[in-house]
Enzyme design. Structure first.
Site, PDB file in Angstrom:
ATOM      1  N   HIS A   1      12.414   4.490   3.817  1.00 28.11           N
ATOM      2  CA  HIS A   1      12.688   3.442   4.805  1.00 28.11           C
ATOM      3  C   HIS A   1      11.885   3.583   6.106  1.00 28.11           C
ATOM      4  CE1 HIS A   1      15.731   0.853   7.117  1.00 28.11           C
ATOM      5  NE2 HIS A   1      15.347   0.113   6.098  1.00 28.11           N
TER       6      HIS A   1
ATOM      7  N   LYS B   1       8.884   3.384   8.856  1.00 31.16           N
ATOM      8  CA  LYS B   1       7.907   2.355   9.235  1.00 31.16           C
ATOM      9  C   LYS B   1       7.045   2.971  10.337  1.00 31.16           C
ATOM     10  CE  LYS B   1      12.201   0.085   8.918  1.00 31.16           C
ATOM     11  NZ  LYS B   1      12.206  -0.202   7.550  1.00 31.16           N
TER      12      LYS B   1
ATOM     13  N   ASP C   1      -5.668   8.605  13.658  1.00 30.44           N
ATOM     14  CA  ASP C   1      -6.554   9.715  14.058  1.00 30.44           C
ATOM     15  C   ASP C   1      -5.788  10.989  14.423  1.00 30.44           C
ATOM     16  OD1 ASP C   1      -8.712   8.047  13.657  1.00 30.44           O
ATOM     17  OD2 ASP C   1      -8.938   7.516  15.765  1.00 30.44           O
TER      18      ASP C   1
END
Lengths: 219, 219
Positions: B150, B152, B157
């Site tokens: 779940h 996100k 870099d």
């Protein structure tokens, strides 16, 4: 005469050094005030008893079957929420976790001012704790102007931000890959406080007119 | 003689003041090295043309019907993603937004090393961009050890963390109440880098045995 001048010069030097030291100390305190708290918690959390977090002064040991005395991501999350001493502003899509509900109710019983903003659809589903909070007298508002009020953040005492991917559900805590970021960094906390105030005011039932239901209030 | 002493005292004072000023400048540079980037973006984002973000050097003006030259939460998000020059580690539950897919493909074409970790169920649904990324040769792995992957978040870099409630979908960007937190704060970025490495290694298909499917690898 020259001795007196020498004393003055040395005295001036001492004053200059002490002022510099004072300036240095002030700057260090000002620019690094004990460093802001920054913590990241990952889930699923190990399942462990959290009774001691709710009743820290109890002498009666919990005898449930869960492991005891284990610090987990979830126990850290609970401690951060329970650290509230004046306010808790909560903006969460799904709220069905009983321990988190117990934490919010415990704060309410300690006279912490609580405001809960949630999703209009999820608030009504089976298992949601929103009704429990409302019945306890906690002020709850449902967002009416979006498809989903998908936030999952809380601000503790206008100081500590708790935000991430984790909904306040048992599945999220025990079964999903999730994250929670905890920070006191003002650059990060202040925008969330401002957004909470905006959403709270926008969803005031006293101001809400059904005719606005289909308008997008953000445009 | 006393005039000479006065000159020395004044000179000493000037030296003390200049040294203090130098110390102050050094401290400011040392303790606030341009300050880490901290930004919070809220959604739904205003809908506006983002063509200029993908083709900044184009002299041909876009003639679509959307508003032009408007900076929005979504344009900020796109710019942060497109700022990658060496790596993009992406860990996202739902990925169906075409503009975000285009950004990832643009980075891939610029030889940025991209790794995508996603949810096993959502990767297969209609509209998911995961298949498009795979076909372009981007390395994708699906999480096999949880109910839902779940997260996100993205790390650009190894330096910039992008995390929040926002799935990479059109509904999340244009219709939901969502947040994205962007930070370079090492205390916050490093745990996400470590977690990504852990999940990436754990979901290596070469290491994965179907018999582990029902075990919880975290316990």
């Amino acid at each position: 005469m020259s001795v007196m001048w020498a004393v003055k010069v040395v005295g001036l030097g001492v004053v200059a050094v002490s002022l510099s030291a004072e300036l240095l100390g002030w700057l260090l305190r000002r620019l690094r005030p004990g460093r802001s708290l920054n913590e990241v918690l990952f889930f699923p959390s190990e399942v462990a008893c959290v009774e001691h977090i709710f009743t820290p002064s109890s002498t009666h040991a919990c005898c449930c079957s869960l492991p005891h005395g284990v610090e987990t991501s979830f126990s850290h999350l609970l401690r951060h929420i329970l650290s509230a001493s004046s306010t808790l502003d909560l903006c969460v899509f799904a709220f069905s976790n009983m321990d988190l509900s117990r934490a919010v109710l415990a704060l309410h019983s300690r006279s912490v001012t609580i405001r809960v903003l949630t999703d209009k659809h999820y608030a009504a589903i089976t298992g949601s704790q929103i009704g429990v909070l409302r019945k306890a007298g906690i002020c709850v508002r449902c967002d009416v102007g979006s498809v989903h009020m998908h936030h999952k953040f809380a601000v503790v005492d206008g100081r500590l931000l708790i935000t991430g991917s984790l909904n306040w559900t048992l599945t999220a805590v025990q079964s999903n890959m999730e994250n929670i970021l905890v920070t006191e960094e003002p650059d990060l906390v202040q925008p969330f406080i401002k957004e909470f105030h905006r959403l709270w005011a926008r969803n005031d039932p006293a101001q809400y007119h059904p005719s606005n239901d289909h308008k997008n209030p953000l445009t």
